[in-house]
Design a protein around this motif. Structure first.
Motif, PDB file in Angstrom:
ATOM      1  N   ILE A  73      21.436  21.537  38.907  1.00 43.53           N
ATOM      2  CA  ILE A  73      22.386  20.450  39.114  1.00 43.53           C
ATOM      3  C   ILE A  73      22.323  19.424  37.992  1.00 43.53           C
ATOM      4  O   ILE A  73      21.449  19.470  37.142  1.00 43.53           O
ATOM      5  CB  ILE A  73      22.146  19.734  40.460  1.00 43.53           C
TER       6      ILE A  73
ATOM      7  N   SER B  71      21.646  16.067  36.007  1.00 42.16           N
ATOM      8  CA  SER B  71      20.416  15.298  35.866  1.00 42.16           C
ATOM      9  C   SER B  71      19.218  16.076  36.419  1.00 42.16           C
ATOM     10  O   SER B  71      18.303  15.513  36.991  1.00 42.16           O
ATOM     11  CB  SER B  71      20.520  13.919  36.518  1.00 42.16           C
TER      12      SER B  71
ATOM     13  N   GLY C 256      17.584  17.412  38.645  1.00 41.98           N
ATOM     14  CA  GLY C 256      17.057  17.556  40.007  1.00 41.98           C
ATOM     15  C   GLY C 256      15.598  17.967  40.057  1.00 41.98           C
ATOM     16  O   GLY C 256      15.132  18.499  41.057  1.00 41.98           O
ATOM     17  N   LEU C 257      14.855  17.702  38.978  1.00 39.36           N
ATOM     18  CA  LEU C 257      13.426  18.024  38.996  1.00 39.36           C
ATOM     19  C   LEU C 257      12.702  17.036  39.905  1.00 39.36           C
ATOM     20  O   LEU C 257      13.065  15.873  39.974  1.00 39.36           O
ATOM     21  CB  LEU C 257      12.844  17.925  37.588  1.00 39.36           C
ATOM     22  N   PHE C 258      11.656  17.531  40.572  1.00 40.10           N
ATOM     23  CA  PHE C 258      10.910  16.646  41.449  1.00 40.10           C
ATOM     24  C   PHE C 258       9.905  15.856  40.618  1.00 40.10           C
ATOM     25  O   PHE C 258       9.031  16.433  39.978  1.00 40.10           O
ATOM     26  CB  PHE C 258      10.224  17.454  42.547  1.00 40.10           C
ATOM     27  N   PRO C 259      10.037  14.522  40.624  1.00 41.95           N
ATOM     28  CA  PRO C 259       9.258  13.710  39.694  1.00 41.95           C
ATOM     29  C   PRO C 259       7.759  13.731  39.986  1.00 41.95           C
ATOM     30  O   PRO C 259       6.958  13.422  39.112  1.00 41.95           O
ATOM     31  CB  PRO C 259       9.818  12.300  39.892  1.00 41.95           C
ATOM     32  N   HIS C 260       7.373  14.087  41.223  1.00 38.44           N
ATOM     33  CA  HIS C 260       5.950  14.056  41.545  1.00 38.44           C
ATOM     34  C   HIS C 260       5.261  15.384  41.254  1.00 38.44           C
ATOM     35  O   HIS C 260       4.089  15.540  41.533  1.00 38.44           O
ATOM     36  CB  HIS C 260       5.756  13.669  43.010  1.00 38.44           C
ATOM     37  N   MET C 261       6.014  16.335  40.719  1.00 36.51           N
ATOM     38  CA  MET C 261       5.400  17.622  40.381  1.00 36.51           C
ATOM     39  C   MET C 261       5.481  17.839  38.877  1.00 36.51           C
ATOM     40  O   MET C 261       6.420  17.391  38.228  1.00 36.51           O
ATOM     41  CB  MET C 261       6.150  18.756  41.068  1.00 36.51           C
TER      42      MET C 261
ATOM     43  N   LEU D  64       8.100  26.620  42.219  1.00 31.77           N
ATOM     44  CA  LEU D  64       8.458  26.373  43.623  1.00 31.77           C
ATOM     45  C   LEU D  64       9.049  27.588  44.339  1.00 31.77           C
ATOM     46  O   LEU D  64       8.551  27.990  45.390  1.00 31.77           O
ATOM     47  CB  LEU D  64       9.460  25.218  43.700  1.00 31.77           C
ATOM     48  N   VAL D  65      10.110  28.135  43.783  1.00 27.79           N
ATOM     49  CA  VAL D  65      10.783  29.223  44.493  1.00 27.79           C
ATOM     50  C   VAL D  65       9.907  30.488  44.551  1.00 27.79           C
ATOM     51  O   VAL D  65       9.761  31.083  45.615  1.00 27.79           O
ATOM     52  CB  VAL D  65      12.173  29.519  43.894  1.00 27.79           C
TER      53      VAL D  65
ATOM     54  N   MET E 272       7.481  29.994  47.297  1.00 24.65           N
ATOM     55  CA  MET E 272       8.042  30.093  48.645  1.00 24.65           C
ATOM     56  C   MET E 272       8.340  31.538  49.015  1.00 24.65           C
ATOM     57  O   MET E 272       8.295  31.898  50.179  1.00 24.65           O
ATOM     58  CB  MET E 272       9.321  29.250  48.740  1.00 24.65           C
TER      59      MET E 272
ATOM     60  N   GLY F 282       1.995  21.059  31.778  1.00 24.46           N
ATOM     61  CA  GLY F 282       1.356  20.030  32.588  1.00 24.46           C
ATOM     62  C   GLY F 282       2.069  18.696  32.592  1.00 24.46           C
ATOM     63  O   GLY F 282       1.593  17.735  33.189  1.00 24.46           O
TER      64      GLY F 282
ATOM     65  N   TYR G 266       4.907  15.750  33.357  1.00 21.88           N
ATOM     66  CA  TYR G 266       5.762  15.340  34.462  1.00 21.88           C
ATOM     67  C   TYR G 266       7.184  15.133  33.938  1.00 21.88           C
ATOM     68  O   TYR G 266       7.368  14.802  32.763  1.00 21.88           O
ATOM     69  CB  TYR G 266       5.229  14.057  35.097  1.00 21.88           C
TER      70      TYR G 266
ATOM     71  N   ARG H  94       9.257  12.820  33.976  1.00 20.88           N
ATOM     72  CA  ARG H  94       9.616  11.581  33.272  1.00 20.88           C
ATOM     73  C   ARG H  94       9.065  11.552  31.848  1.00 20.88           C
ATOM     74  O   ARG H  94       9.412  10.671  31.072  1.00 20.88           O
ATOM     75  CB  ARG H  94       9.129  10.363  34.052  1.00 20.88           C
TER      76      ARG H  94
ATOM     77  N   ARG I 292      13.694  26.525  36.385  1.00 23.32           N
ATOM     78  CA  ARG I 292      13.356  26.558  37.806  1.00 23.32           C
ATOM     79  C   ARG I 292      14.376  27.390  38.575  1.00 23.32           C
ATOM     80  O   ARG I 292      14.017  28.171  39.453  1.00 23.32           O
ATOM     81  CB  ARG I 292      13.318  25.135  38.375  1.00 23.32           C
TER      82      ARG I 292
END
Lengths: 434, 215
Positions: free
Chosen positions: A115, A117, A119-124, A132-133, A136, A164, A166, A168, A182
């Protein structure tokens, strides 16, 4: 539906060229067909449906772009393919399998999703995001680790450096690459992209588009890509769906056909001015003649350079640096004026193009560099040949002539089709919307 | 007897009270955190349910603590039960409110991405929403703890545990030579405990907030 479709792109798309080689050796899943059948989305409380009875068939391994004005329901239509928005009625088939009633979570793991911007998870970390996928779906740890490296490599990021980090700590373009990595990590046959390059600067966007084209040439996924930028659509798409309000399909055809033969005012309005110039975006440097050009290298002795200049029959030489990358244009007399110093002689090469660049990029480079030609480089920037103004002009003329011819044929077909339809309607067998 | 002399003679009693005080606050905080976050998770997606939860918990907070404990005594008796119940109830508001604000503040595009790559609702909550909402939730827990430190002193009124006993003893014997010392010792003890807990939360924050979202 994870089964790869054996004869992926039967379509006469650019993908067919390398389909046999590329897909087989990496053992990755190639695209699957997507069929949408009478898809309708009605939101409670609004009279008109947001998506109205859309039927669409996307071939395996094809890149199809949904393009249209904002608010036209193109994102809604895209999100109905992985059922982030559940259709009110109609069927969705992927790879021949009806997925309209399957568990949406299972469905989405087989459909990549990227998507705007990123859509990466900032805490990972980057690696955690990509993993991730596969995680799962229950891949083994070692397989996931290898896959993360592979995906980072694929999108042109050095795994050792970026694994490694992040999100940001990445630039917008890098984030977007990780987003694509991803989406592709679990090797889905289908990739949905919702204005993925909408939030990056124009230069980065251009790079990302080139990368996507390269990726797709290797992977042959079925890509559905939403954008409101028509130039982006013709650059990336094998076929383009121009959507008007409520996701009505205004035209579904190849970029060439839409440019040369827009069906109505809505489409031609959307194509915008300068169709001939845009046509340049559809042809790549690899499709035109790349000619050889006399070159010398910086560590060649001066005498050799003088000899070459004399024998070449041209007014100029291309000076390459130690890694064979284009460095300077050397004109006759430049060396004399610079008193034999290579460091001072000649004019720097401002811009080069790769074989993947569009003719438009090439033309721009030719116009900027006053050499009247542009150097074509390989993967690592090394010299491969040149394209000059004349070649460009000739190709454009040929292209436009061919298009015109095709458009005339197309017109005939359409007229025949219309004649048939009117005939049918008169017989009382008209369509539901007659 | 000056303050320091009082401390040295009564230090054993003081330490026992301080330990009980800390232990009561800590245990009530654990319960309040669990309940508060669960309430937040259940209600954040609905406008009215979220508002109802915040309003209810803030109404609880407006009840004077002495009155609350007094009201609880006839129902649950004296000692630990009224202390635990009232502390837990008072601790809820900051946690519930920050959970709801935190969960609602997660970027919708990330939720879209999470669903889009095939996360179930539970996975999305556990792996994306709660970790991202964790910093504000932790702030809520911190505020709650500070508040409970003070309120816990009132628990002594219902024969509850903690440093409040020291304070109440002092107040009851006002005019005697140790009265002031007792009140002072209890109060200072609570302040020290509060500071220690706060330091612990800073450490917990360092350890549990992922580097990618640390400010």
């Amino acid at each position: 539906m994870s089964d790869s479709v054996p004869e992926a792109p039967t379509a006469a798309t650019t993908a067919t060229v390398t389909a046999d080689g590329g897909a087989g050796e990496s053992g990755s899943t190639t695209g699957a067909t997507i069929e949408l059948e009478n898809l309708t989305k009605r939101y409670p409380g609004s009279a008109a449906p947001a998506v109205d009875n859309v039927s669409l068939e996307i071939k395996a391994g094809e890149t199809v772009i949904f393009v249209g004005p904002s608010g036209g329901g193109k994102t809604t239509l895209l999100k109905m393919i992985n059922r982030l928005i559940e259709p009110t009625s109609g069927r969705i088939r992927i790879g021949g399998e009806d997925v309209t009633d399957m568990d949406p979570v299972k469905l989405r793991r087989k459909v990549g999703y990227a998507i705007q911007s990123s859509g990466l998870f900032p805490h990972m970390t980057v690696a955690q995001n990509i993993a991730l996928v596969p995680k799962m779906t229950g891949w083994s740890k070692s397989k996931i680790k290898a896959r993360v490296e592979e995906m980072l490599d694929l999108v042109g990021l050095d795994p050792a450096e970026f694994r490694g980090r992040y999100p940001r700590q990445l630039s917008g373009g890098q984030q977007q690459r990780v987003g694509v990595a991803r989406a592709l990590a679990a090797d889905p046959p289908v990739l949905l992209m919702d204005e993925p390059f909408g939030a990056v600067d124009p230069i980065t966007r251009d790079h990302l588009q080139d990368e996507l084209i390269r990726l797709q040439r290797e992977l042959h996924k079925t890509i559905v890509f939403v954008t409101h930028d028509f130039d982006e659509a013709i650059k990336i798409g094998d076929r383009i769906v121009v959507l008007r309000e409520r996701s009505h399909i205004a035209q579904f055809d190849t970029p060439e056909a839409i440019l040369t033969n827009p069906v109505d005012d809505f489409v031609s309005g959307f194509v915008g001015a300068g169709a001939a110039l845009k046509r340049l975006n559809l042809t790549r440097v690899r499709d035109v003649e790349v000619t050889d050009y006399p070159t010398v290298q910086v560590d060649d002795p001066l005498q050799t350079i003088f000899d070459k200049l004399r024998d070449a029959g041209t007014n100029e030489l291309l000076l390459l640096d130690k890694r064979r990358r284009p460095y300077k244009w050397l004109r006759r007399g430049d060396l004399m004026r610079a008193k034999g110093s290579l460091a001072r002689a000649g004019t720097l090469v401002h811009d080069t193009v790769t074989r993947d660049a569009t003719l438009r990029d090439a033309l721009e480079a030719v116009l900027i560099d006053n050499a009247g030609r542009v150097a074509v480089t390989g993967r690592r920037g090394e010299y491969e040949g040149v394209v000059d103004m004349e070649t460009l002009m000739n190709s454009v003329h040929e292209l436009l002539d061919a298009d015109r011819l095709e458009a005339v044929e197309h017109q005939h077909e359409l007229e025949e089709l219309r004649a048939q339809q009117t005939h049918q309607e008169q017989e009382g067998e008209g369509g539901p919307k007659a | 007897m000056n303050f320091w002399e009082y401390i040295s003679t009564a230090h054993q009693q003081l330490l026992a009270d301080a330990y009980q005080h800390a232990s009561a606050v800590f245990q009530c905080m654990v319960v309040a955190t669990v309940i508060g976050v669960v309430i937040g998770v259940v209600t954040y997606r609905s406008e009215w349910a979220g508002n109802l939860a915040t309003t209810t918990t803030s109404t609880i907070l407006t009840i004077p603590s002495l009155a609350m404990i007094g009201l609880l005594i006839p129902i649950v008796g004296l000692g630990v039960p009224p202390t635990v119940i009232s502390l837990t109830l008072y601790g809820l508001l900051p946690i519930v409110r920050n959970s709801i604000v935190g969960l609602r503040g997660v970027d919708p595009s990330l939720i879209d991405a999470a669903s889009g790559i095939g996360m179930s609702r539970m996975a999305r909550l556990a792996k994306v929403e709660l970790p991202l909402a964790w910093p504000p939730i932790l702030t809520g827990i911190r505020v709650s703890t500070q508040m409970l430190m003070g309120i816990a002193a009132i628990a002594a009124y219902a024969s509850g545990p903690g440093l409040g006993n020291e304070i109440f003893r002092g107040i009851a014997s006002l005019g005697s030579k140790n009265a002031l010392n007792q009140v002072l010792a209890g109060t200072v003890g609570i302040i020290i405990l509060a500071l220690l807990f706060d330091a612990a939360y800073v450490l917990i924050g360092r350890l549990t907030i992922p580097r990618g979202i640390r400010v």
